[in-house]
Design a protein around this motif. Sequence first.
Motif, short mmCIF file in Angstrom:
data_model
loop_
_atom_site.label_atom_id
_atom_site.label_comp_id
_atom_site.label_asym_id
_atom_site.label_seq_id
_atom_site.Cartn_x
_atom_site.Cartn_y
_atom_site.Cartn_z
N UNK B 53 -52.76 31.24 49.60
CA UNK B 53 -51.53 30.97 48.84
C UNK B 53 -51.52 29.52 48.36
N UNK B 54 -52.14 28.67 49.14
CA UNK B 54 -52.13 27.25 48.78
C UNK B 54 -52.86 26.99 47.46
N UNK B 55 -53.64 27.97 47.04
CA UNK B 55 -54.31 27.85 45.75
C UNK B 55 -53.28 27.58 44.64
N UNK B 56 -52.12 28.23 44.80
CA UNK B 56 -51.05 28.03 43.83
C UNK B 56 -50.64 26.57 43.69
N UNK B 57 -50.61 25.88 44.85
CA UNK B 57 -50.15 24.50 44.84
C UNK B 57 -51.09 23.61 44.06
N UNK B 58 -52.35 23.98 44.08
CA UNK B 58 -53.34 23.21 43.34
C UNK B 58 -52.99 23.20 41.86
#
Lengths: 180, 337
Positions: B53-58
């Motif tokens: 999910x942290x991919x989104x933050x990138x």
Amino acid sequence: MNLILRRIQKGDLKAFESLFKELYSPLCLYANKYLQDKDKAEETVQDIFYGIWKNREKLDIRVSFKSYLYKAVQNNCLQQIQHHLVEDKYKQYVKSEVAHFHSDPAKEMELQEMNEVIEQTLDSLPERCKEIFSMSRFEGLKYREIAEKLEISTKTVEANMGKALQAFRQNLKQYVGVNS
Amino acid sequence: MVFEEINKKDWEAIATYLSGEMNQQEAVDFEKRVAASKENEAYFKQVKTDWEIMENLKQKNTFDTNKAWGNLYNKMEQDGLLDTKSSINKFKLSRLAEIAAIFVVGILLTTLLYYIVSDTTKKNWQVADTYESPEIRTIKLSDGSVVYLNAESKLYFPEAFEGDVRIVEFEGDGFFEISKNPNKPFIIKAKNAEIRVLGTSFNVNTKAGNDRVEVLVETGKVQLTATKNKSIHKVLEPGFIGTLDNNNIKKEINTDINYMAWKTRTFNFEGVPLKKAVEALNRAYNVNIVCNDDRINNIKLVSPFQNKPLDTVIQVLCELEHLKFEKQGNNIVLMPK
């Protein structure tokens, strides 16, 4: 229930601005999943906000503003894709790409909430830990590169990465049902 | 690795696996351990989801919300969607026209009187400027307001503010923190502009162009008026920049993240083209950095700078972007290495 909607309907630009600033970026991300084109995604989201302001007095929203916006983005994107469906490559693309992510706005909102929790967690970590984790996860640096940059051992990097990951899971506990 | 008692070492192993730091053998061993029990598998899947999910933050920062808001705002203004009150005003105006005429005469007289009074009281005025020293100068006024002067700027102000208004005169680039006094408005006269506030903080720049006066609001509300034609005025809210040119006021959202860098000494050059960065540096350090090569001008920079001397900033920029610099008279010229 929809206080912000009422304020916007009265022409409160400040309320509109804060709604925009809160949701612009996540909505663009969502639109981009359909459109695979960042400029188009931004254009779409801005158009939707423009329409909301223009037609504010006529708006009749029964769900939360957030759900409404996600739904609006989804509809708009699907229309745009439909438009292109005549083209074969788009057909292929829609089959292969769009089918892969959950297109449900409710799920997308949950994801967005999780993102917020992640951001809060990241901010609550000790400075060093946050720095190390960000370098690895967001900047894509190798442990060895992080260790060199910060003049620490790779063991320390390892330990901090474990600590961060644990903190994330701890705070995301309530979100068990989501599968990516 | 069991669900309830997952320990420190296990967390480290998961992180090492997810960040791709394990060699093939280690990864295989790890996967075997995970697959050993259903609980492990389920738990690991959760953690893997967190990670993914942290991919989104990138990507999150790839959308510039402030810029987008600026676009939208300008479009709404162009299309007349922001004058929510105009229709009501027009209606009332016709009914009040007579009374208004009387007021206009009144205002004219008051204005005249106010100029006479302000001229005679100028005896006790002082002047502070920064023509000699390049340092930012801080001036405390008698009402507690504070003015920060950037290089080559000048402020005229009275020893004490008498009368119903607080008036100063200003030239150059400066930041104003005006202490609140609703009964005694603060007025800054700058070129052809009159800037009127009750208590707020904002920046005034008269050096951005020939007849131009720029006002950027940080807190509170500021009214910008053309001195020669008082009917031309706009109220500015935080984040807005008002530009008075000849007899026209433009109100826009400020999109220059380094506008206040001359005072904060914090430059955020991430994603900023070199050309814009040079403008910010020239304004803050009162120097003349020049670059005539368009390829260089369009380079998007990456680094932030905080409280660094100019020499350091230039050296680091050159190092990062493979440039060199040369001092030519008063100019610092940037060129490819």
